[in-house]
Design a protein around this motif. Structure first.
Motif, PDB file in Angstrom:
ATOM      1  N   ILE A  10      44.300 -24.146  11.182  1.00  0.00           N
ATOM      2  CA  ILE A  10      43.333 -24.959  11.915  1.00  0.00           C
ATOM      3  C   ILE A  10      43.469 -26.388  11.402  1.00  0.00           C
ATOM      4  O   ILE A  10      43.522 -26.615  10.185  1.00  0.00           O
ATOM      5  N   ILE A  11      43.563 -27.331  12.324  1.00  0.00           N
ATOM      6  CA  ILE A  11      43.700 -28.741  11.964  1.00  0.00           C
ATOM      7  C   ILE A  11      42.450 -29.470  12.453  1.00  0.00           C
ATOM      8  O   ILE A  11      42.082 -29.357  13.616  1.00  0.00           O
ATOM      9  N   GLU A  12      41.830 -30.218  11.555  1.00  0.00           N
ATOM     10  CA  GLU A  12      40.661 -31.014  11.936  1.00  0.00           C
ATOM     11  C   GLU A  12      40.987 -32.495  11.831  1.00  0.00           C
ATOM     12  O   GLU A  12      41.682 -32.923  10.911  1.00  0.00           O
ATOM     13  N   THR A  13      40.498 -33.260  12.804  1.00  0.00           N
ATOM     14  CA  THR A  13      40.605 -34.718  12.792  1.00  0.00           C
ATOM     15  C   THR A  13      39.187 -35.274  12.861  1.00  0.00           C
ATOM     16  O   THR A  13      38.219 -34.506  12.803  1.00  0.00           O
ATOM     17  N   ASN A  14      39.060 -36.564  13.049  1.00  0.00           N
ATOM     18  CA  ASN A  14      37.719 -37.166  13.151  1.00  0.00           C
ATOM     19  C   ASN A  14      36.874 -36.513  14.237  1.00  0.00           C
ATOM     20  O   ASN A  14      35.707 -36.209  14.037  1.00  0.00           O
ATOM     21  N   ARG A  15      37.481 -36.323  15.425  1.00  0.00           N
ATOM     22  CA  ARG A  15      36.712 -35.824  16.577  1.00  0.00           C
ATOM     23  C   ARG A  15      37.106 -34.430  17.028  1.00  0.00           C
ATOM     24  O   ARG A  15      36.415 -33.836  17.854  1.00  0.00           O
ATOM     25  N   LEU A  16      38.221 -33.906  16.523  1.00  0.00           N
ATOM     26  CA  LEU A  16      38.811 -32.702  17.104  1.00  0.00           C
ATOM     27  C   LEU A  16      38.965 -31.563  16.109  1.00  0.00           C
ATOM     28  O   LEU A  16      39.097 -31.785  14.906  1.00  0.00           O
ATOM     29  N   VAL A  17      38.989 -30.360  16.666  1.00  0.00           N
ATOM     30  CA  VAL A  17      39.444 -29.176  15.947  1.00  0.00           C
ATOM     31  C   VAL A  17      40.585 -28.607  16.781  1.00  0.00           C
ATOM     32  O   VAL A  17      40.414 -28.323  17.974  1.00  0.00           O
ATOM     33  N   LEU A  18      41.742 -28.468  16.157  1.00  0.00           N
ATOM     34  CA  LEU A  18      42.906 -27.863  16.804  1.00  0.00           C
ATOM     35  C   LEU A  18      42.994 -26.447  16.259  1.00  0.00           C
ATOM     36  O   LEU A  18      43.104 -26.247  15.046  1.00  0.00           O
ATOM     37  N   ARG A  19      42.925 -25.468  17.153  1.00  0.00           N
ATOM     38  CA  ARG A  19      42.822 -24.074  16.725  1.00  0.00           C
ATOM     39  C   ARG A  19      43.658 -23.180  17.626  1.00  0.00           C
ATOM     40  O   ARG A  19      44.166 -23.598  18.658  1.00  0.00           O
ATOM     41  N   LYS A  20      43.731 -21.913  17.227  1.00  0.00           N
ATOM     42  CA  LYS A  20      44.450 -20.926  18.024  1.00  0.00           C
ATOM     43  C   LYS A  20      43.761 -20.735  19.376  1.00  0.00           C
ATOM     44  O   LYS A  20      42.533 -20.739  19.459  1.00  0.00           O
ATOM     45  N   ILE A  21      44.570 -20.584  20.398  1.00  0.00           N
ATOM     46  CA  ILE A  21      44.059 -20.305  21.738  1.00  0.00           C
ATOM     47  C   ILE A  21      43.980 -18.793  21.904  1.00  0.00           C
ATOM     48  O   ILE A  21      44.941 -18.077  21.623  1.00  0.00           O
ATOM     49  N   ASN A  22      42.820 -18.318  22.362  1.00  0.00           N
ATOM     50  CA  ASN A  22      42.576 -16.888  22.515  1.00  0.00           C
ATOM     51  C   ASN A  22      42.361 -16.527  23.984  1.00  0.00           C
ATOM     52  O   ASN A  22      42.135 -17.412  24.821  1.00  0.00           O
ATOM     53  N   ILE A  23      42.375 -15.243  24.264  1.00  0.00           N
ATOM     54  CA  ILE A  23      42.145 -14.753  25.629  1.00  0.00           C
ATOM     55  C   ILE A  23      40.816 -15.280  26.178  1.00  0.00           C
ATOM     56  O   ILE A  23      40.705 -15.595  27.355  1.00  0.00           O
ATOM     57  N   SER A  24      39.834 -15.426  25.297  1.00  0.00           N
ATOM     58  CA  SER A  24      38.521 -15.915  25.739  1.00  0.00           C
ATOM     59  C   SER A  24      38.570 -17.366  26.237  1.00  0.00           C
ATOM     60  O   SER A  24      37.631 -17.843  26.858  1.00  0.00           O
ATOM     61  N   ASP A  25      39.680 -18.062  26.005  1.00  0.00           N
ATOM     62  CA  ASP A  25      39.852 -19.445  26.464  1.00  0.00           C
ATOM     63  C   ASP A  25      40.487 -19.529  27.857  1.00  0.00           C
ATOM     64  O   ASP A  25      40.734 -20.627  28.360  1.00  0.00           O
ATOM     65  N   ALA A  26      40.759 -18.393  28.474  1.00  0.00           N
ATOM     66  CA  ALA A  26      41.499 -18.385  29.752  1.00  0.00           C
ATOM     67  C   ALA A  26      40.837 -19.239  30.833  1.00  0.00           C
ATOM     68  O   ALA A  26      41.527 -19.972  31.546  1.00  0.00           O
ATOM     69  N   ASN A  27      39.517 -19.158  30.971  1.00  0.00           N
ATOM     70  CA  ASN A  27      38.854 -19.946  32.016  1.00  0.00           C
ATOM     71  C   ASN A  27      38.964 -21.442  31.762  1.00  0.00           C
ATOM     72  O   ASN A  27      39.182 -22.219  32.695  1.00  0.00           O
ATOM     73  N   SER A  28      38.841 -21.855  30.506  1.00  0.00           N
ATOM     74  CA  SER A  28      38.988 -23.278  30.163  1.00  0.00           C
ATOM     75  C   SER A  28      40.399 -23.766  30.483  1.00  0.00           C
ATOM     76  O   SER A  28      40.579 -24.837  31.064  1.00  0.00           O
ATOM     77  N   ILE A  29      41.383 -22.973  30.102  1.00  0.00           N
ATOM     78  CA  ILE A  29      42.780 -23.342  30.355  1.00  0.00           C
ATOM     79  C   ILE A  29      43.054 -23.370  31.854  1.00  0.00           C
ATOM     80  O   ILE A  29      43.711 -24.290  32.354  1.00  0.00           O
ATOM     81  N   PHE A  30      42.539 -22.386  32.554  1.00  0.00           N
ATOM     82  CA  PHE A  30      42.719 -22.368  34.013  1.00  0.00           C
ATOM     83  C   PHE A  30      42.155 -23.635  34.646  1.00  0.00           C
ATOM     84  O   PHE A  30      42.780 -24.221  35.530  1.00  0.00           O
ATOM     85  N   ARG A  31      40.998 -24.072  34.165  1.00  0.00           N
ATOM     86  CA  ARG A  31      40.360 -25.268  34.737  1.00  0.00           C
ATOM     87  C   ARG A  31      41.306 -26.469  34.723  1.00  0.00           C
ATOM     88  O   ARG A  31      41.467 -27.148  35.723  1.00  0.00           O
TER      89      ARG A  31
END
Length: 187
Positions: A10-31
């Motif tokens: 997991i990578i954190e920056t000032n404003r962001l968290v970069l993390r693993k993409i999971n099946i539960s993220d499918a709707n966000s990715i589809f958008r």
């Protein structure tokens, strides 16, 4: 053969968290992957179903499992919703090189988010994967992407003519590279 038991970084920056993409993220990715502007230079048609997003997530897992790449989901710290992704593909460890790829929901364009995520992933690659060279292959008309990598210090090395066949046509791609010593000088 056993799966890699090392936790996903997991990578954190000032404003962001970069993390693993999971099946539960499918709707966000589809958008965002159903947005024709986001997909204009992606090499695929805009997604029409959530199943296509699930296939994309499976591809992210397969490049990780095969040690050919890694893809982080880009999220804002205050909300755990994937708004884009950034990562490495076509890793060649024996030559200490890889390609970088990224995309971001158009709702977040022009806010420095892609630049912040890209910088963090590049830093991680040089520090943790012992990379010497990171390449970016970009279609010439994709001006925002060209500017993004140039801002990070990438150098345009040349034009790869008819390098990819996507969307029923051949595409030229600029080859950009960033070497470890060039990135360190920018810090």
């Amino acid at each position: 053969m056993t799966k890699n038991l090392v936790p996903f970084p997991i990578i954190e920056t000032n404003r962001l968290v970069l993390r693993k993409i999971n099946i539960s993220d499918a709707n966000s990715i589809f958008r965002y992957l159903s947005d024709k502007e986001v997909m204009k230079y992606y090499g695929l048609a805009p997604f029409e179903t959530v199943d296509e997003a699930l296939s994309e997530i499976a591809w992210y897992q397969s490049i990780l499992d095969n040690k050919k790449g890694i893809r982080w989901g880009i999220t804002l710290k205050e909300e755990d919703v994937v708004i884009g992704s950034c990562g490495f593909l076509n890793m060649v460890p024996e030559h200490h090189r890889t390609e970088i790829g990224y995309e971001l929901s158009s709702s977040y364009w022009g806010k420095g988010i892609a630049s912040e995520a890209l910088h963090a992933v590049i830093s991680y690659g040089f520090e943790c994967f012992n990379l010497q060279r990171i390449e970016a292959l970009i279609e010439p008309p994709n001006i925002p992407s060209l500017k993004l990598v140039e801002k990070q210090g990438f150098i345009r090395e040349g034009l790869l003519r008819n390098y990819e066949f996507t969307g029923g046509k051949f595409d030229d791609l600029y080859m950009y590279s960033l070497l470890k010593q060039d990135f360190v000088e920018l810090k």
